[in-house]
Write an enzyme that holds these catalytic residues in place. Structure first.
Site, PDB file in Angstrom:
ATOM      1  N   CYS A  44       0.843  -1.201   0.000  1.00 54.41           N
ATOM      2  CA  CYS A  44       0.000   0.000   0.000  1.00 54.41           C
ATOM      3  C   CYS A  44       0.876   1.248   0.000  1.00 54.41           C
ATOM      4  O   CYS A  44       0.628   2.198  -0.751  1.00 54.41           O
ATOM      5  CB  CYS A  44      -0.920  -0.008   1.222  1.00 54.41           C
ATOM      6  N   CYS A  45       1.921   1.250   0.841  1.00 52.40           N
ATOM      7  CA  CYS A  45       2.847   2.381   0.877  1.00 52.40           C
ATOM      8  C   CYS A  45       3.552   2.554  -0.467  1.00 52.40           C
ATOM      9  O   CYS A  45       3.793   3.682  -0.914  1.00 52.40           O
ATOM     10  CB  CYS A  45       3.883   2.192   1.976  1.00 52.40           C
ATOM     11  N   CYS A 105      -0.526   8.557   7.095  1.00 56.34           N
ATOM     12  CA  CYS A 105      -1.900   8.399   6.634  1.00 56.34           C
ATOM     13  C   CYS A 105      -2.828   8.186   7.844  1.00 56.34           C
ATOM     14  O   CYS A 105      -2.419   7.639   8.870  1.00 56.34           O
ATOM     15  CB  CYS A 105      -2.006   7.208   5.684  1.00 56.34           C
ATOM     16  N   CYS A 149      -3.251   4.727   9.511  1.00 56.82           N
ATOM     17  CA  CYS A 149      -1.991   4.131   9.960  1.00 56.82           C
ATOM     18  C   CYS A 149      -1.282   4.964  11.024  1.00 56.82           C
ATOM     19  O   CYS A 149      -0.114   4.718  11.324  1.00 56.82           O
ATOM     20  CB  CYS A 149      -1.059   3.934   8.766  1.00 56.82           C
ATOM     21  N   CYS A 201       8.098   3.323   5.498  1.00 58.19           N
ATOM     22  CA  CYS A 201       7.111   3.169   4.430  1.00 58.19           C
ATOM     23  C   CYS A 201       7.725   2.742   3.108  1.00 58.19           C
ATOM     24  O   CYS A 201       7.014   2.385   2.179  1.00 58.19           O
ATOM     25  CB  CYS A 201       6.344   4.472   4.236  1.00 58.19           C
TER      26      CYS A 201
END
Length: 237
Positions: free
Chosen positions: A110-111, A193, A196, A221
């Site tokens: 996702c990062c 984010c 997170c 990340c």
């Protein structure tokens, strides 16, 4: 607190050298406290260093509000880089919107989609990039240098605030009237984010609220990682 006046002088000298010897250079701002210190120094000093931010699509509203604060305070528009919509959609379709909670690999993917790939576009054609990283932020950053070779992006990377403490950062912000993210007043010393990041408890590490469900050793990340390792391959004296 360190000798802040010397830290400021040294940081200005670093920024001046970046602008003169490493053009074109850009500063990757997360819009958090450290990065607002650098924003203030860059814009007030008139250094020819562009400023951009990664708009991941999952940022807090308070973080996004910083874009307007910078515009109002400095008359400067920060450039935004966003993830590729098709990559985000494919990830969410396959794994779910919040799959990053399920495993470190899914979180890092996702990062990669939301931050690492857009960073690559932001750095394209640049000679150097600047970050607000500090040694005191986390165990993963203890060997941070002011100037480093970045083999992942084939350029030089600068961390002008590497020597600054948390106290130094906030003393500078208060003394110079620098705008800052409202989340800092709500127990968020480090902000990423929204899903997170959480507020921290008294006595916790400043980055304890980042990916709090993971071990400290994995809390990066990917922006500062090559082949699974932090970019500390070769520091520059």
């Amino acid at each position: 607190m360190s000798d802040l006046s010397k830290l400021i002088t040294d940081t200005r000298a670093t920024l001046s050298r970046i602008a003169s010897d490493f053009s074109p250079a850009v500063f990757a701002s997360s819009l958090a406290a450290e990065d607002m210190v650098l924003t203030d120094l860059i814009l007030k000093g008139g250094y020819d260093i562009g400023i951009f931010s990664l708009e991941t699509g999952r940022l807090h509203k308070e973080t996004l509000a910083m874009l307007d604060k910078v515009r109002e305070h400095y008359g400067y528009d920060i450039t935004l880089y966003k993830p590729q919509p098709e990559a985000v959609n494919a990830y969410v379709t396959l794994n779910g919107l919040n799959a990053f909670y399920d495993s470190v690999d899914l979180r890092k993917e996702c990062c990669r989609i939301r931050k690492v790939e857009p960073l690559g576009r932001a750095l394209l054609g640049k000679k150097a990039w600047v970050t607000g990283q500090r040694r005191a932020q986390a165990a993963t950053r203890g060997s941070l240098m002011v100037e480093e070779d970045d083999p992942g992006h084939f350029m030089t990377k600068f961390n002008p605030l590497a020597d600054w403490s948390e106290e130094d950062v906030w003393h500078y912000i208060r003394e110079n009237g620098v705008p800052y993210n409202a989340l800092h007043d709500q127990g968020f010393p480090s902000i990423g984010c929204e899903p997170c990041t959480r507020a921290i408890e008294p006595g916790e590490d400043v980055r304890a609220g980042r990916w709090w469900w993971e071990n400290p050793e994995s809390k990066e990340c990917g922006l500062h990682v090559v082949d699974g390792k932090l970019i500390r391959i070769k520091s520059v004296a």
